[in-house]
Design an enzyme around this catalytic site. Sequence first.
Site, mmCIF file in Angstrom:
data_model
loop_
_atom_site.group_PDB
_atom_site.id
_atom_site.type_symbol
_atom_site.label_atom_id
_atom_site.label_comp_id
_atom_site.label_asym_id
_atom_site.label_seq_id
_atom_site.Cartn_x
_atom_site.Cartn_y
_atom_site.Cartn_z
ATOM 1 N N THR A 1 35.278 41.142 33.799
ATOM 2 C CA THR A 1 34.964 40.607 33.178
ATOM 3 C C THR A 1 33.363 39.572 32.801
ATOM 4 O OG1 THR A 1 36.767 38.403 33.660
ATOM 5 C CG2 THR A 1 36.941 40.882 32.086
ATOM 6 N N LYS A 2 32.991 38.542 33.530
ATOM 7 C CA LYS A 2 32.162 37.813 34.208
ATOM 8 C C LYS A 2 30.715 38.915 33.882
ATOM 9 C CE LYS A 2 35.363 34.763 35.615
ATOM 10 N NZ LYS A 2 36.527 36.088 35.233
ATOM 11 N N LEU A 3 29.897 37.641 33.327
ATOM 12 C CA LEU A 3 28.426 38.325 33.266
ATOM 13 C C LEU A 3 27.441 38.991 34.327
ATOM 14 C CD1 LEU A 3 26.016 36.530 34.518
ATOM 15 C CD2 LEU A 3 26.848 34.573 32.655
#
Length: 389
Positions: free
Chosen positions: A180-182
């Site tokens: 879910t992180k960039l």
Amino acid sequence: MINVTKAYLGSKNRFLRYVDEIYQSGWLTNQGPLLRQLEQRLCDYLGVRHVILTNNGTIALQVAYRALNITGSAITTPFSFVATTSTLKWEGIRPIFADIDEETWNLSPAEIEKNLAPDTTGIVATHVFGNPCDVEGIEQVARRHKLKVIYDGAHAFGVQYKGRSVYHWGDLSTVSFHATKLFHTIEGGAIITNDDALAARIRLMINFGIVDAEHIEGIGVNAKLNEFSAAMGLCILDDIESILTRRAEIGRRYEEALADRFDLQLATLGSQINYSYFPVALLNEQHLLRTKAALNRMEIFPRRYFYPSLDTLSYLQPQPAQPRSRSLSQRILCLPIYPDLEAEVQEQIIAVMLQEHANYLPFPAISKLPVPPAQLLASALPSVTGSTH
């Protein structure tokens, strides 16, 4: 269905080229060539000496506590992802909460000092939504009381403070590279430090304490990242500049449309943020629930993040209430933001937010926090030079 975030996968063909290297080498884990390549490229990009990859961000925190010999109690923030607190409890360290700054939403140095206990050995602070903490203020408190400082930088990848990576501050920073992180490695994380001796000790700790085939030096755990995850990380890092640029475009459009109606997080002066999330504080919890329901009816799913305030967790009671964190957690909503969010969808989200705000105005409302000046919100992004944890 529009979720609060969407994993960026990059080029399938490029990923498969990295995977081909795994098949050619037959090296799947245990400090393989792709992992070493990714660590070096991350060091170059972030401008730090050591990036030690782990298999998730939660175990990165647990290893960090042990590496710095955090015992007794640690001051931490009630406004963060649960892992920031649960890892302390899991490791037998007593979390002591200190309240947040009402504008930056980060752990307040003044509140840290008020809540110190005789057995406090560390501070665990979160760069909330990627917004840098008051690192100078926290450092002053830590020096006065001889405390170690760990920053949970799960949201702060690519964030700069005063011209360099925010990961330069503190004794250690930990990062989540969850999907879910960039920037992600599907599952993964890292411990970041500029201390050579500390880095060497951590590398032993994440590999059972094994020095070589015949020597074990101290207790350790299996926290290693595998080659397939490293391949994904390399694929994402290839595109990191365009990812940050696109997120900034979306974030600035939200700011332009919503800043005069809603409470937005005040960006720390001197920071260059990454728009890893776009949090909005509504008038109160009733207003939040009505707005969230209206968006859900359109198959748009923002997230109450961070909720609940961690000082309310049942396994930590009794616990003194942290009023700023509790109030904010009841009002906070993170809006969808990811590189391929379509402009038309973003305009729908904005329209619903504004309409529900207008609809709610006749109802009693609590006092609003100051609206952050636009000039303090980051406009520049770092270039490439090389909320689950």
